[in-house]
Design an enzyme around this catalytic site. Sequence first.
Site, short mmCIF file in Angstrom:
data_model
loop_
_atom_site.label_atom_id
_atom_site.label_comp_id
_atom_site.label_asym_id
_atom_site.label_seq_id
_atom_site.Cartn_x
_atom_site.Cartn_y
_atom_site.Cartn_z
N GLN A 17 0.73 -1.39 -0.07
CA GLN A 17 0.21 -0.07 0.03
C GLN A 17 0.83 1.42 -0.07
OE1 GLN A 17 -3.31 2.51 2.57
NE2 GLN A 17 -3.15 0.16 2.95
N ASP A 73 11.51 -10.53 -13.86
CA ASP A 73 12.32 -11.27 -12.65
C ASP A 73 13.67 -10.69 -12.43
OD1 ASP A 73 13.59 -13.04 -10.94
OD2 ASP A 73 13.32 -14.57 -12.03
N LYS A 75 15.90 -11.13 -10.45
CA LYS A 75 16.79 -11.89 -10.01
C LYS A 75 17.35 -12.80 -11.17
CE LYS A 75 15.79 -11.71 -5.21
NZ LYS A 75 14.69 -12.15 -4.12
N ARG A 104 20.37 -6.22 -2.45
CA ARG A 104 20.56 -7.72 -2.86
C ARG A 104 20.14 -7.91 -4.21
NH1 ARG A 104 18.36 -8.17 2.44
NH2 ARG A 104 16.32 -8.68 1.71
N GLU A 139 1.22 -1.20 8.23
CA GLU A 139 0.27 -0.21 8.52
C GLU A 139 0.39 -0.30 10.05
OE1 GLU A 139 -1.41 2.36 7.03
OE2 GLU A 139 -1.83 2.89 9.09
N ASP A 168 0.50 3.77 5.97
CA ASP A 168 0.75 3.61 4.64
C ASP A 168 0.51 4.57 3.65
OD1 ASP A 168 1.70 0.75 4.81
OD2 ASP A 168 -0.30 0.06 4.49
N GLY A 246 -7.75 20.39 19.38
CA GLY A 246 -7.49 21.76 19.11
C GLY A 246 -7.72 22.72 20.14
N GLY A 247 -7.52 23.86 19.74
CA GLY A 247 -7.94 25.08 20.99
C GLY A 247 -9.26 25.22 21.21
N GLN A 248 -10.27 24.52 20.34
CA GLN A 248 -11.71 24.67 20.51
C GLN A 248 -12.24 23.53 20.84
OE1 GLN A 248 -12.82 27.55 20.31
NE2 GLN A 248 -11.68 28.84 19.01
N1 CAO Z 1 11.65 -10.14 -9.32
C1 CAO Z 1 12.37 -11.03 -8.38
N2 CAO Z 1 12.26 -10.95 -7.01
C2 CAO Z 1 11.67 -9.85 -6.58
C3 CAO Z 1 10.79 -8.99 -7.36
C4 CAO Z 1 10.99 -9.35 -8.88
N3 CAO Z 1 10.42 -8.42 -9.82
N4 CAO Z 1 10.23 -8.29 -6.76
C5 CAO Z 1 10.32 -8.36 -5.43
N5 CAO Z 1 11.20 -9.50 -5.46
C6 CAO Z 1 11.84 -9.99 -4.24
C7 CAO Z 1 12.58 -9.16 -3.40
O1 CAO Z 1 13.84 -8.76 -3.99
C8 CAO Z 1 12.77 -9.97 -1.92
O2 CAO Z 1 13.76 -10.79 -2.22
P1 CAO Z 1 14.89 -11.01 -1.12
O3 CAO Z 1 14.58 -10.88 0.16
O4 CAO Z 1 15.39 -12.29 -1.28
O5 CAO Z 1 15.89 -10.09 -1.49
C9 CAO Z 1 11.32 -10.51 -2.15
O6 CAO Z 1 10.81 -10.25 -3.34
C10 CAO Z 1 10.42 -9.90 -0.85
O7 CAO Z 1 10.56 -8.68 -0.87
P2 CAO Z 1 10.04 -7.77 0.55
O8 CAO Z 1 11.03 -8.52 1.51
O9 CAO Z 1 10.01 -6.37 0.55
O10 CAO Z 1 8.65 -8.46 0.81
P3 CAO Z 1 7.86 -8.99 2.03
O11 CAO Z 1 6.50 -9.56 1.57
O12 CAO Z 1 8.58 -10.31 2.95
O13 CAO Z 1 7.44 -7.89 2.87
C11 CAO Z 1 6.89 -5.58 3.75
C12 CAO Z 1 6.73 -6.83 2.71
C13 CAO Z 1 5.90 -4.58 3.28
C14 CAO Z 1 6.74 -5.98 5.10
C15 CAO Z 1 8.38 -5.23 3.41
O14 CAO Z 1 8.42 -5.05 2.13
C16 CAO Z 1 8.58 -3.64 4.11
O15 CAO Z 1 8.84 -3.61 5.17
N6 CAO Z 1 8.58 -2.89 3.29
C17 CAO Z 1 9.05 -1.44 3.75
C18 CAO Z 1 7.86 -0.64 4.65
C19 CAO Z 1 6.47 -0.79 3.85
O16 CAO Z 1 6.57 0.02 2.72
N7 CAO Z 1 5.74 -1.25 4.51
C20 CAO Z 1 4.12 -0.90 3.86
C21 CAO Z 1 3.74 -2.05 3.55
S1 CAO Z 1 1.92 -1.96 3.38
O17 CAO Z 1 1.25 -2.39 4.73
#
Ligand code: CAO
Length: 421
Positions: A17, A73, A75, A104, A139, A168, A246-248
Amino acid sequence: MSKALDGVRILDFTHVQSGPTCTQLLAWLGADVIKVERPGGGDITRGQLRDIPDVDSLYFTMLNHNKRSITIDSKHPDGKAVLEELVAVCDVLVENFAPGALDRMGLGWEQIQKLNPRMIMASVKGFGPGPYEDCKVYENIAQCAGGAASTTGFDDGPPLVTGAQIGDSGTGLHLALGIVAALYQRNATGRGQKVLAAMQDGVLNLCRVKLRDQQRLAHGVLKEYPQYPHGTFGASVPRAGNASGGGQPGSILKCKGWETDPNAYIYFITQAPVWTAICKVIGREAWITDPDYATPDARLPRLKEIFGVIEAWTMTKTKFEAMDILNEHDIPCGPILSMQELAEDESLRKTGTVVEVDHPTRGKYLTVGNPVKLSDSATEVTPSPLLGAHTDEILRDVLKFDEARMNKVRASGALGRAAHV
Ligand code: CAO
């Protein structure tokens, strides 16, 4: 009609989000937003909270309007090569991966600068530098860590999170401002820069008034809080229920029908300049001159009693009747509107704040349009892209791939299989 951000190309590496809110706003302002998604599933929210089987969820569609989708992809070596070419031709990279994920992938700040020194790299992270900088954040975690939860709710209950997605969407808004400022500065310097919006910081910014109250506490109790005069104050800002902040002084009061309708309430503010009008409307003319009620300071220890008397009046009116009567006297108030009422609100439809969108596989649904209106940059809300719908188009038109290169990268498996509109 031209758009404010015409000519700005965004490489959108966002998901869930916070990041998508930011890039959606930039797309509404006219930027070309290219959303990079993992082949196969794409942004995880496409499949979360689904209401219709095999159709992109409202969670996804309502956060990704006006974007193009390419599957890569990152990677895969060939995928990485395509990404690097995109970095070279885009103005801004926006991402909200977990800390370290971009490094990474081999797309850290140093590598980005080598590929494109004008690139602005904008990130949402849960926390800024410090003990929690490596943590993943969602969030409600941000609401708790940013001070919102400790100051929301009633004094005798637990901390509460709010339905407004201040962690978010709030942080996405902060990031969008940082990006636009960095684009503006680049006009003068020719250089890109890093932009960071941490969710904890964004929430704390929105809780600014509570940090104000924390410091006021050192000089005495908070007289506009419901704890005054009979309750107790501790070392930190207490939860103030529905008090105005607020003030009111203000409060949520019952209206006619509250026994059966959970939203038959109105927010009422006893604004000092209209105190005389308030007293007349509720039939308490004596309070206009009574020294116990005539001044804001005199009223502070009696707010509970005063709002009780006002509520006895609001309970005789529907929230809309009360709104009409109070507005005639310039008394600040607002009905508690349900999501159903907002969805059906004609004036919000007219301004484009609530918009009906026709999605290729979902059909018609409602969304919240651009809440920021520019007189010379109108927003047209278009549907979110199907996964990979623009992969070929972007390779051909943005990266100028010929048929042979397209076939080669497709055959490598780095793009997955594109969906077709
Ligand atoms: N091709 C290949 N790999 C991909 C890719 C693509 N197109 N897009 C993403 N990935 C991979 C990433 O490289 C990552 O891999 P590694 O961990 O091996 O390096 C993996 O997908 C997962 O990414 P992530 O760790 O960001 O995702 P998650 O689901 O585990 O975590 C979240 C989600 C939101 C907790 C985390 O991204 C985060 O803390 N973000 C920052 C704060 C934030 O924006 N939070 C708001 C979220 S909405 O409530």
